[in-house]
Design an enzyme around this catalytic site. Structure first.
Site, PDB file in Angstrom:
ATOM      1  N   ALA A   1       1.169  -1.472  -0.532  1.00 38.01           N
ATOM      2  CA  ALA A   1       0.145   0.021   0.190  1.00 38.01           C
ATOM      3  C   ALA A   1       1.276   1.300  -0.218  1.00 38.01           C
ATOM      4  O   ALA A   1       0.499   2.262  -0.062  1.00 38.01           O
ATOM      5  CB  ALA A   1      -0.783   0.186   0.892  1.00 38.01           C
ATOM      6  N   LYS A   2       1.995   1.134   0.244  1.00 39.32           N
ATOM      7  CA  LYS A   2       2.732   2.313   0.449  1.00 39.32           C
ATOM      8  C   LYS A   2       2.275   3.477   1.195  1.00 39.32           C
ATOM      9  O   LYS A   2       2.658   4.966   1.017  1.00 39.32           O
ATOM     10  CB  LYS A   2       3.926   2.252  -1.379  1.00 39.32           C
ATOM     11  CG  LYS A   2       4.075   1.640  -1.986  1.00 39.32           C
ATOM     12  CD  LYS A   2       4.240   1.553  -3.355  1.00 39.32           C
ATOM     13  CE  LYS A   2       5.056   0.552  -3.603  1.00 39.32           C
ATOM     14  NZ  LYS A   2       4.509  -0.565  -3.831  1.00 39.32           N
ATOM     15  N   ARG A   3       1.403   3.167   2.493  1.00 36.65           N
ATOM     16  CA  ARG A   3       1.117   4.376   2.862  1.00 36.65           C
ATOM     17  C   ARG A   3       2.431   4.977   3.760  1.00 36.65           C
ATOM     18  O   ARG A   3       2.972   4.488   4.227  1.00 36.65           O
ATOM     19  CB  ARG A   3      -0.333   3.986   4.341  1.00 36.65           C
ATOM     20  CG  ARG A   3      -1.347   3.166   3.712  1.00 36.65           C
ATOM     21  CD  ARG A   3      -1.482   3.887   2.907  1.00 36.65           C
ATOM     22  NE  ARG A   3      -2.904   3.526   2.727  1.00 36.65           N
ATOM     23  CZ  ARG A   3      -3.512   3.260   1.211  1.00 36.65           C
ATOM     24  NH1 ARG A   3      -2.828   3.772   0.061  1.00 36.65           N
ATOM     25  NH2 ARG A   3      -4.875   2.712   0.982  1.00 36.65           N
TER      26      ARG A   3
END
Length: 272
Positions: free
Chosen positions: A95-97
């Site tokens: 998700a590379k939040r």
């Protein structure tokens, strides 16, 4: 058990460093998986899990491929299916939040409690306080972007030359001595991969970029594995899921490709 324990146990169980990335593109999925988009998406993803599970140390669905077509519910069901039918396999939600304060707290709630992921990729480039809310869920994995495969990353990640930011991130992770804190290191960045292994001898690396992006699996294992072996989650997505001819890939071909990658990675680990 927590994420690092689950991963170590899975490595030993299947003797494989392969992670299958689940990036479903509706236009590339054969219509025999279903007429409706929702049917085709679910059937394809479930089939990928069913035919590759015996060769993988982890699965890594990418949230964008589900959210872009309005099917986050299928992502949630897929993670639940893996946990129910293949409970020893950890699920990494790509998700590379990366945000701060209460927003980061909500992202942690989303990935760990709404979707039920065992680990998540996070972006630290707003500062370390973007990572801390994820670490508060102490039994889950937090995989920090460090040195990425994309060509445009150099202008940021290699600066300043005397103490590049990717090394600063790695040093911060290494200093925590938290086995649930991992690094993302692109498989196309072999020099930096070797440097990071020296800097972080015990840290586990999630390595994308193998296959269509041009990363060499043998070289990745040679320079990236821990001294005693292991320490790598080598992700392959498109080179397993899709063939050269659109809409022609079938489940048996997916199984064969996953088995081949897993076997090669294990052999390289022994030879290196």
């Amino acid at each position: 058990m927590d994420f690092s324990e689950k991963l170590e146990k899975r490595w030993k169980q299947v003797n494989s460093m392969l992670c299958v990335g689940i990036d479903p593109v509706l236009s590339r999925i054969p219509v025999e998986y279903g007429e409706l988009d929702s049917e085709r998406l679910w059937s394809f993803c479930k089939s990928v899990v069913d035919v590759t599970h015996e060769y993988v140390c982890a699965f890594k669905p990418q949230i964008a491929f589900f959210a872009a077509v309005g099917h986050e519910a299928i992502l949630k069901d897929l993670i639940s299916y893996i946990h129910t039918d293949h409970p020893t396999i950890p699920v990494i939600l790509d998700a590379k939040r990366g945000d701060i304060g209460s927003t980061a707290e909500q992202y942690a709630e989303e990935v760990f409690h709404r979707f039920g992921a065992d680990a998540v990729t996070v972006n630290p480039y707003l500062g370390w306080d973007t990572v801390e809310p994820f670490l508060s869920v102490t039994d889950r994995g937090v995989i920090v972007l460090c040195r990425t495969s994309n060509p445009g990353s150099d202008w940021l990640q290699l600066q300043p030359p005397e103490n590049p930011i990717y090394q600063q991130i790695a040093r911060r992770v290494d200093e925590t001595k938290n086995p649930n804190l991992l690094l993302v290191v692109g498989g196309t960045k072999l020099n930096e991969l070797a440097t990071l292994r020296k800097m972080c001898p015990e840290t586990t690396f999630l390595v994308p970029g193998i296959g269509e992006q041009g990363g060499n699996a043998e070289q990745v294992v040679q320079v990236g594995k821990r001294t005693e072996g292991g320490g790598l989650i080598v992700n392959v997505s498109r080179s397993i899921l899709y063939g050269a001819v659109p809409n022609q890939m079938n489940t048996e071909q997916i199984r064969t490709r996953a088995k081949s990658f897993a076997t090669q990675l294990t052999a390289y680990s022994r030879d290196s």
